[in-house]
Design a protein around this motif. Structure first.
Motif, mmCIF file in Angstrom:
data_model
loop_
_atom_site.group_PDB
_atom_site.id
_atom_site.type_symbol
_atom_site.label_atom_id
_atom_site.label_comp_id
_atom_site.label_asym_id
_atom_site.label_seq_id
_atom_site.Cartn_x
_atom_site.Cartn_y
_atom_site.Cartn_z
ATOM 1 N N SER A 197 -2.536 25.838 1.994
ATOM 2 C CA SER A 197 -2.838 26.789 0.535
ATOM 3 C C SER A 197 -3.948 26.061 -0.327
ATOM 4 N N ALA A 198 -4.040 27.812 -1.136
ATOM 5 C CA ALA A 198 -5.992 27.740 -1.253
ATOM 6 C C ALA A 198 -5.806 26.305 -2.237
ATOM 7 N N TYR A 199 -4.328 27.220 -3.599
ATOM 8 C CA TYR A 199 -4.413 26.909 -4.396
ATOM 9 C C TYR A 199 -4.767 25.291 -4.835
ATOM 10 N N TRP A 200 -3.402 24.740 -3.529
ATOM 11 C CA TRP A 200 -3.854 23.236 -3.448
ATOM 12 C C TRP A 200 -4.769 22.904 -3.253
ATOM 13 N N GLN A 201 -5.636 23.590 -2.205
ATOM 14 C CA GLN A 201 -6.904 22.855 -1.937
ATOM 15 C C GLN A 201 -7.684 22.661 -3.117
ATOM 16 N N ALA A 202 -7.865 23.830 -3.813
ATOM 17 C CA ALA A 202 -8.357 23.933 -5.306
ATOM 18 C C ALA A 202 -8.104 22.668 -6.464
ATOM 19 N N HIS A 203 -7.174 21.922 -6.039
ATOM 20 C CA HIS A 203 -6.797 20.513 -7.296
ATOM 21 C C HIS A 203 -6.253 19.807 -6.035
ATOM 22 N N PRO A 204 -7.148 19.048 -5.630
ATOM 23 C CA PRO A 204 -6.889 17.837 -4.703
ATOM 24 C C PRO A 204 -6.459 16.664 -5.479
ATOM 25 N N LEU A 205 -6.804 15.928 -6.445
ATOM 26 C CA LEU A 205 -5.792 15.366 -8.042
ATOM 27 C C LEU A 205 -4.477 15.706 -8.287
ATOM 28 N N LEU A 206 -4.115 16.646 -8.045
ATOM 29 C CA LEU A 206 -3.013 17.184 -7.553
ATOM 30 C C LEU A 206 -1.696 16.637 -5.942
ATOM 31 N N VAL A 207 -3.071 16.763 -5.186
ATOM 32 C CA VAL A 207 -2.608 16.413 -3.342
ATOM 33 C C VAL A 207 -2.087 14.713 -3.713
ATOM 34 N N VAL A 208 -2.963 14.398 -3.985
ATOM 35 C CA VAL A 208 -3.086 12.896 -4.652
ATOM 36 C C VAL A 208 -2.086 11.840 -5.238
ATOM 37 N N THR A 209 -1.938 12.815 -6.441
ATOM 38 C CA THR A 209 -1.052 12.481 -6.912
ATOM 39 C C THR A 209 0.879 12.726 -6.420
ATOM 40 N N LEU A 210 0.350 14.028 -5.543
ATOM 41 C CA LEU A 210 2.011 14.404 -4.992
ATOM 42 C C LEU A 210 2.003 13.360 -3.493
ATOM 43 N N LEU A 211 0.904 12.624 -2.979
ATOM 44 C CA LEU A 211 1.287 11.894 -1.649
ATOM 45 C C LEU A 211 1.380 10.473 -2.137
ATOM 46 N N LEU A 212 1.053 9.998 -3.334
ATOM 47 C CA LEU A 212 1.165 8.967 -3.590
ATOM 48 C C LEU A 212 2.730 8.549 -4.278
ATOM 49 N N THR A 213 3.370 9.711 -4.834
ATOM 50 C CA THR A 213 4.612 9.791 -5.092
ATOM 51 C C THR A 213 5.104 9.714 -4.207
ATOM 52 N N THR A 214 4.973 9.995 -2.760
ATOM 53 C CA THR A 214 6.072 10.164 -1.945
ATOM 54 C C THR A 214 6.139 9.172 -0.863
ATOM 55 N N VAL A 215 5.167 8.555 -1.252
ATOM 56 C CA VAL A 215 4.969 6.784 -0.584
ATOM 57 C C VAL A 215 5.690 5.910 -1.225
ATOM 58 N N VAL A 216 5.308 5.681 -2.515
ATOM 59 C CA VAL A 216 5.574 5.189 -3.504
ATOM 60 C C VAL A 216 7.321 5.143 -3.810
ATOM 61 N N VAL A 217 7.510 6.116 -3.761
ATOM 62 C CA VAL A 217 9.381 6.343 -4.294
ATOM 63 C C VAL A 217 9.966 5.996 -2.642
ATOM 64 N N PRO A 218 10.021 6.299 -1.896
ATOM 65 C CA PRO A 218 10.483 5.728 -1.395
ATOM 66 C C PRO A 218 10.627 3.987 -0.801
ATOM 67 N N ALA A 219 9.389 3.916 -1.308
ATOM 68 C CA ALA A 219 8.896 2.706 -0.756
ATOM 69 C C ALA A 219 9.672 1.274 -0.724
ATOM 70 N N TYR A 220 9.684 2.330 -3.008
ATOM 71 C CA TYR A 220 11.275 1.255 -3.664
ATOM 72 C C TYR A 220 12.449 2.185 -3.757
ATOM 73 N N MET A 221 12.783 2.832 -3.071
ATOM 74 C CA MET A 221 13.617 2.866 -2.406
ATOM 75 C C MET A 221 14.582 2.445 -1.170
ATOM 76 N N ASN A 222 13.150 2.132 -0.712
ATOM 77 C CA ASN A 222 13.599 1.679 1.070
ATOM 78 C C ASN A 222 14.273 -0.208 0.364
ATOM 79 N N ALA A 223 13.020 -0.687 -0.449
ATOM 80 C CA ALA A 223 13.018 -1.998 -1.281
ATOM 81 C C ALA A 223 14.380 -2.447 -1.101
ATOM 82 N N LEU A 224 14.971 -1.412 -2.442
ATOM 83 C CA LEU A 224 16.111 -1.079 -2.970
ATOM 84 C C LEU A 224 17.427 -1.292 -2.170
ATOM 85 N N LEU A 225 17.915 -0.377 -1.236
ATOM 86 C CA LEU A 225 18.315 -0.652 0.138
ATOM 87 C C LEU A 225 18.569 -1.745 0.934
#
Length: 543
Positions: free
Chosen positions: A139-167
């Motif tokens: 996606s050219a749109y995603w490539q033009a918004h690197p901070l958005l990509v970083v935010t989504l990547l961090l969210t994708t790691v942090v939320v499941p990690a926290y969920m794993n701790a709860l599980l």
């Protein structure tokens, strides 16, 4: 009551249904964005085509789960593949308009963990990160918004990690709860057995005293002991019944039974309790046969009758049966003080007691009616109550299914009055490892005229006898079932036997594996034991 966790195929089927619901909604969103000129026509047709393929794959999955339920890892991997493939295509070619689909990606990732555990959460997280990386590379749109990509990547790691701790914490808590429940079950099972033994022996010793020559004062003392013992026994049984229901271990064993016989036995077993309460129990029941679990139905009726004896002393109690709305109803009516209308909706709750003036001497824990309701629900029966203050209470068990089986009329012989002399000369082999119980049982049998030979375990060499009475739990050396098998082999014939137990009757019956051998639960009422021995002797005149 403990909640039964969903079975694996139920979880997968629910997930498949969610896919079939989400796909049309996502397609509708895509068409709306196209209408609002947020998507190009080319991108719209690509995304709608991908959504249609996803729908077909989801339907195939749903059909396969319905046809072949169970834990199938390959099918789950295929589900992961189609989920993240469709999400990747949508995010990569949908641009800014499809950013909300990221919420679905995160929801799907967390959902795999919640449904199938930590391993699937890790797999889904890796798939989600791969989806985001692939989307960014396309996606050219995603490539033009690197901070958005970083935010989504961090969210994708942090939320499941926290969920794993709860599980993990939830899993540890569940394991601790299972261990605690197991320890509680073992404690209650052992306590049940150990507490039944002294109650059982006291009951037998009291019966021995009653059969002796007593003056009026001594008779009153024995009556007082018997009353107190009866109260302790009822409370004890109520606690164990409620625990068994809470643990989910009670399963109805439905069979055809003669209703009049069951009710007659109930009245007979409560003869002493009715005498103490000054209550005449009247029984009116035609020769009906119904389908029910006799043990559970007896427990329900026992609790209802015990309540009537407690709350309507000195007044007659009527137990009747009648056909009602295609089924059979058992109705118990007392002429006690009744229950106010404001209490009727609450009396089936655990530990709820209707307290009134001068009521402190009425014993109980408020579990009787709660047990009746729980057992009725297990067997699909309805409990009906009608009460009027000052006039009495009617409690009915509705919904028993009648069985059209011809009932053989019982011989017009009153056996019970003959019971004290019907056991003269009966040779009994008694096997019991508890000294007090063995002594009490032997003394009572001898007072009834039996010739008793006692053993603490398997009688490897014993004189000929007519009947075997054995405890089931005889320590590590043998069980009651082993004793019966050995003695029958030793004598070369199926000697009649009776098993007494302080453990779960159903489990003992399964271990004995002989429907002809009666199993009695301790504490056994002496009248019940004597009636059984008389019946066995009458069935086999050679005894």
């Amino acid at each position: 009551m403990p909640v039964t966790p969903p079975r694996p195929h139920d979880t997968e089927r629910a997930q498949a249904v969610v896919r079939l619901v989400i796909a049309p909604l996502a397609t509708g969103y895509m068409l709306w964005t196209y209408h609002e000129a947020m998507l190009t026509e080319q991108a719209t047709w690509l995304l709608v085509s991908a959504s249609s393929l996803f729908c077909v794959a989801s339907l195939v999955l749903w059909l396969d789960i319905a046809r072949r339920p169970g834990n199938r890892p390959r099918r789950r991997l295929f589900a992961v593949l189609i989920d993240y493939s469709c999400i990747t295509v949508t995010l990569a070619f949908g641009g800014e308009a499809m950013l909300p689909v990221y919420a679905i990606l995160l929801w799907v990732t967390v959902g795999y963990g919640l449904r199938y555990g930590s391993r699937y959460l890790l797999l889904a997280t890796i798939a989600a990160l791969g989806s985001l990386a692939l989307t960014t590379s396309i996606s050219a749109y995603w490539q033009a918004h690197p901070l958005l990509v970083v935010t989504l990547l961090l969210t994708t790691v942090v939320v499941p990690a926290y969920m794993n701790a709860l599980l993990k914490r939830s899993r540890l808590s569940a394991e601790a709860e299972r261990a605690a429940n197991l320890a509680k079950s073992q404690f209650l099972a052992q306590a049940s057995h150990d507490l039944r033994q002294p109650i059982h022996s006291i009951s037998l010793f009291t019966a021995c005293l009653r059969d002796g020559t007593l003056d009026a004062e001594q008779g009153r003392l024995v009556d007082s002991i018997d009353k107190s013992l009866h109260s302790v026994s009822r409370l004890f049984r109520s606690i164990l019944d409620m625990y068994s229901l809470e643990s989910g271990r009670v399963a109805p064993q439905v069979e055809t039974l003669a209703l009049h016989t069951l009710l007659q036995q109930l009245v007979q077993q409560n003869t002493e309790a009715a005498r103490w309460a000054g209550v005449e129990v009247r029984l009116h029941c035609p020769p009906l046969q119904v389908r029910a679990d006799p043990a559970l139905l007896s427990t329900m009726l026992q609790n209802l009758l015990s309540n009537a004896l407690k709350y309507a002393p000195g007044r007659p109690v009527l137990i009747g049966c009648r056909r009602r709305e295609g089924g059979v109803s058992i109705e118990l009516y007392d002429q006690g003080r009744g229950i106010a209308k404001r209490h009727l909706d609450s009396v089936f709750e655990e530990f709820y007691r209707v307290r009134q003036v001068r009521d402190n001497d009425v014993e109980g824990m408020g579990l009787g009616l709660a047990i009746v309701k729980r057992l009725g629900d297990l067997m699909g029966l309805e409990i009906r109550m009608r009460s009027e203050e000052g006039r009495g209470t009617l409690v009915a068990i509705d919904g028993l299914q009648p069985v059209q089986v011809p009932v053989v009329a019982s011989p017009a012989v009153k056996r019970e009055p003959l019971a004290p002399r019907m056991l003269d000369g009966l040779r009994v082999c008694l096997i019991e490892d508890d000294d007090n119980v063995r002594t009490a049982t032997a003394s009572l049998l001898q007072k009834w005229g039996c010739e008793v030979e006692t053993y603490a375990s398997i009688p490897h060499a014993a004189r000929p006898f007519d009947l075997l009475i054995t405890d089931f739990d005889l320590g590590t050396e043998a069980s009651g079932a082993d004793c019966i098998a050995y003695v029958r082999q030793l004598r070369g014939r199926d000697i009649p036997a009776v098993v007494l137990t302080g453990h779960d009757v159903g489990r003992v019956q399964a271990a004995v594996n002989d429907a002809v051998i009666p199993v009695l639960s301790k504490p056994v009422h002496p009248a019940e034991l004597r009636s059984l021995l008389v019946a066995l002797r009458l069935e086999q005149p050679a005894l």
